[in-house]
Scaffold this active site. Structure first.
Site, PDB file in Angstrom:
ATOM      1  N   ASP A   1      -1.013  -1.757  12.657  1.00 43.71           N
ATOM      2  CA  ASP A   1      -2.094  -0.803  12.366  1.00 43.71           C
ATOM      3  C   ASP A   1      -3.426  -1.540  12.511  1.00 43.71           C
ATOM      4  OD1 ASP A   1      -3.972   0.871  11.205  1.00 43.71           O
ATOM      5  OD2 ASP A   1      -3.039   0.948   9.232  1.00 43.71           O
TER       6      ASP A   1
ATOM      7  N   ARG B   1      -5.666   9.383   7.982  1.00 46.91           N
ATOM      8  CA  ARG B   1      -6.325   8.364   7.165  1.00 46.91           C
ATOM      9  C   ARG B   1      -6.157   8.723   5.695  1.00 46.91           C
ATOM     10  NH1 ARG B   1      -8.959   4.362  10.282  1.00 46.91           N
ATOM     11  NH2 ARG B   1      -8.522   3.236   8.347  1.00 46.91           N
TER      12      ARG B   1
ATOM     13  N   LYS C   1       2.619  10.052  10.778  1.00 40.61           N
ATOM     14  CA  LYS C   1       2.492   9.606   9.385  1.00 40.61           C
ATOM     15  C   LYS C   1       1.219  10.223   8.829  1.00 40.61           C
ATOM     16  CE  LYS C   1       1.212   5.302   7.071  1.00 40.61           C
ATOM     17  NZ  LYS C   1       0.591   3.985   7.319  1.00 40.61           N
TER      18      LYS C   1
ATOM     19  N   ASP D   1       4.250   0.113   4.335  1.00 38.20           N
ATOM     20  CA  ASP D   1       2.988  -0.334   4.919  1.00 38.20           C
ATOM     21  C   ASP D   1       2.396  -1.345   3.943  1.00 38.20           C
ATOM     22  OD1 ASP D   1       0.586  -0.815   6.097  1.00 38.20           O
ATOM     23  OD2 ASP D   1      -0.199   1.235   5.936  1.00 38.20           O
TER      24      ASP D   1
ATOM     25  N   LYS E   1      -4.560   5.753  15.291  1.00 36.89           N
ATOM     26  CA  LYS E   1      -5.521   6.487  14.462  1.00 36.89           C
ATOM     27  C   LYS E   1      -6.757   6.775  15.313  1.00 36.89           C
ATOM     28  CE  LYS E   1      -4.544   4.280   9.935  1.00 36.89           C
ATOM     29  NZ  LYS E   1      -4.874   3.067   9.154  1.00 36.89           N
TER      30      LYS E   1
ATOM     31  N   GLU F   1      -3.087   9.609  -0.933  1.00 33.50           N
ATOM     32  CA  GLU F   1      -2.334  10.342   0.091  1.00 33.50           C
ATOM     33  C   GLU F   1      -1.260  11.238  -0.520  1.00 33.50           C
ATOM     34  OE1 GLU F   1      -1.017   7.762   3.253  1.00 33.50           O
ATOM     35  OE2 GLU F   1      -3.063   7.219   3.752  1.00 33.50           O
TER      36      GLU F   1
ATOM     37  N   GLN G   1       0.804  -1.227   0.000  1.00 37.23           N
ATOM     38  CA  GLN G   1       0.000   0.000   0.000  1.00 37.23           C
ATOM     39  C   GLN G   1       0.836   1.277   0.000  1.00 37.23           C
ATOM     40  OE1 GLN G   1      -3.755   0.368   2.447  1.00 37.23           O
ATOM     41  NE2 GLN G   1      -2.460   1.807   3.545  1.00 37.23           N
TER      42      GLN G   1
HETATM   43  P1  PGA Z   1      -6.323   3.962   5.471  1.00 32.00           P
HETATM   44  O1  PGA Z   1      -4.776   3.841   5.183  1.00 32.00           O
HETATM   45  O2  PGA Z   1      -6.591   5.281   6.076  1.00 32.00           O
HETATM   46  O3  PGA Z   1      -6.955   3.770   4.126  1.00 32.00           O
HETATM   47  O4  PGA Z   1      -6.649   2.823   6.417  1.00 32.00           O
HETATM   48  C1  PGA Z   1      -3.780   4.258   6.089  1.00 32.00           C
HETATM   49  C2  PGA Z   1      -2.984   3.094   6.610  1.00 32.00           C
HETATM   50  O5  PGA Z   1      -3.258   1.919   6.283  1.00 32.00           O
HETATM   51  O6  PGA Z   1      -2.049   3.302   7.394  1.00 32.00           O
HETATM   52 ZN    ZN Z   2      -1.590   0.971   7.616  1.00 36.98          ZN
END
Ligand code: PGA
Ligand code: ZN
Length: 422
Positions: free
Chosen positions: A309, A363, A385, A240, A334, A203, A160
């Site tokens: 995560d 996010r 991050k 990640d 998060k 992102e 990702q």
């Molecule tokens: P997400 O990605 O906000 O789509 O979950 C961020 C991450 O996986 O760290």
């Molecule tokens: Zn992640």
């Protein structure tokens, strides 16, 4: 005392609805926030309430707004905003589901965070100061997205995020300049390879269609080299994997390479990559309920920051379980995975007590708000991050930290914030 609460449907950086919330206190203090929203969500995080009707392809948030204006407002009005734990408990008590699916994790976080920011406004102090009343503000080490794949980039590659960390930087300001240099150099390299560097993912990272996952690691390593900075000494790589998105019947399915690996074969490959490339941090290498494979990875990758995560989902009891099983050595934080400020703070405190590093994270669907930067500072998280160095929902957080470092007496967490902590 909370005297008013209002809420509205807002938009996130993907153009999808999210929730805005404003809380007013007696004396006139106001807190106003917009909540973020993930795409690669895990199975153990707070659940967003979505309308599932024909507006915005079902992503509308009118029901979440209604739960804020209705039951949440009725409960919070009259309460002491300074007692965050009482406010959060009252919100949680409205829902029989710990994942907040009834009132909506998006609604819950909006009210919880707006309460905190209203307290800061009333006290006429910055948000971080409410959380860290006596400390010298600790500016976190940034982890910055360079190349995206997975759910954030049309699955161009399986991993990702390929990110960089300016491990040799002696200030945040210097670190951000370094990673920006690496992004430009990587974009140049990608263009030379025939990729289209103008395309950005959710992102703000480069959205490159590459031949393999390893090609992305080679590309970013080449970008660091080309930038003139020290490979691994000034700037290192973080990945990640977001493996919850790749797990298929207990195995890891790499669609871009048309192969499937057992978790042991996959761990072996990660160990090889960690030897071949300047990798210092690996996030979610395995599925979010495969504690056994996570344990094996933790033994094989002891010198790496192994970051949970989806595994931990910003949930103190999942973090506790990981600590007792000696799984991972760091925790992604998060706020909207937890759904409440005090639950998030619990996950941070639980991690820090066990010397697990903490990385506060935005996010993939985020907003121009920058409260996240203040939470990272206030909780002394050590790392942050938020995506790339471009797109305003990303730069709003970097800019807040640049402002703090330029205008206050601060300390910089630097590479000492990386796990394994000593
Ligand atoms: P997400 O990605 O906000 O789509 O979950 C961020 C991450 O996986 O760290
Ligand atoms: Zn992640």
């Amino acid at each position: 005392t909370i005297t008013a609460l209002d809420a509205w449907e807002a938009l996130d950086s993907r153009g999808r609805p999210t929730v805005g919330c404003r809380i007013t206190l007696q004396g006139g203090g106001v807190g106003r926030v917009i909540t973020p929203s993930g795409a690669s969500t895990g199975d153990f995080e707070a659940i967003e309430l979505r309308d599932r009707d024909d507006r915005y392809s079902g992503f509308g948030t009118r029901r979440a707004v209604a739960s804020l204006r209705g039951p949440i407002a009725e409960t919070l009005i009259g309460m002491d905003a300074a007692d965050q734990v009482a406010v959060d408990s009252a919100i949680a008590a409205l829902d029989s589901d710990a994942a907040l699916s009834g009132i909506g994790g998006n609604a819950a976080l909006g009210a919880s965070l707006a309460t905190l920011t209203a307290v800061a406004d009333t006290n006429r102090e910055p948000l971080w100061r409410v959380l860290d009343p006596t400390g010298v503000p600790l500016i976190p080490l940034p982890m910055v997205n360079i190349v995206s794949g997975g759910a954030h980039a049309g699955r161009a590659i399986d991993i990702q995020d390929i990110l960089v960390i300016p491990v040799g930087s002696t200030s945040f300001t210097e670190g951000i300049e370094w990673v920006s240099r690496v992004r430009s150099a990587t974009a140049e390299l990608l263009t030379e390879q025939g990729g289209w560097a103008a395309l950005v993912a959710d992102e703000g990272g480069l959205s490159a269609r590459l031949d393999s996952n390893e090609a992305a690691l080679a590309l970013v390593t080449g970008g660091i080299e080309r930038s003139g900075l020290g490979v691994g000494t000034d700037v290192a790589i973080a990945v990640d994997i977001a493996a919850s998105q790749l797990v298929d019947a207990g195995q890891i399915r790499l669609r871009s390479e048309n192969t499937t690996l057992t978790s042991d074969e996959w761990i072996e490959r990660l160990v090889q990559w960690a030897q071949q490339y300047p990798i210092v941090s690996i996030e979610d290498p395995l599925g979010d309920d495969d504690w056994g494979a996570w344990r094996r990875a933790s033994l094989e990758l002891q010198n790496i920051q192994l970051l949970g995560d989806d595994l931990f989902a910003t949930n103190a009891s999942r973090v506790d379980h990981g600590i007792s099983q000696q799984v991972a050595n760091s925790v992604l934080i998060k706020p909207n995975q937890a759904g409440l400020v005090s639950r998030t703070a619990d996950a941070v405190a639980t991690s820090q007590r066990a010397a697990y590093a903490t990385v506060v994270s935005a996010r993939s669907g985020d907003t121009e708000d920058h409260w996240l930067a203040d939470l990272a500072v206030g909780w002394r998280a050590g790392q942050i991050k938020v995506g790339s160095t471009m797109r305003s929902e990303r730069t709003s957080k970097w800019n807040r930290l640049l402002e703090l470092e330029a205008t206050e007496k601060t300390t910089y967490a630097g590479r000492a914030a990386l796990a394994p902590l000593r």
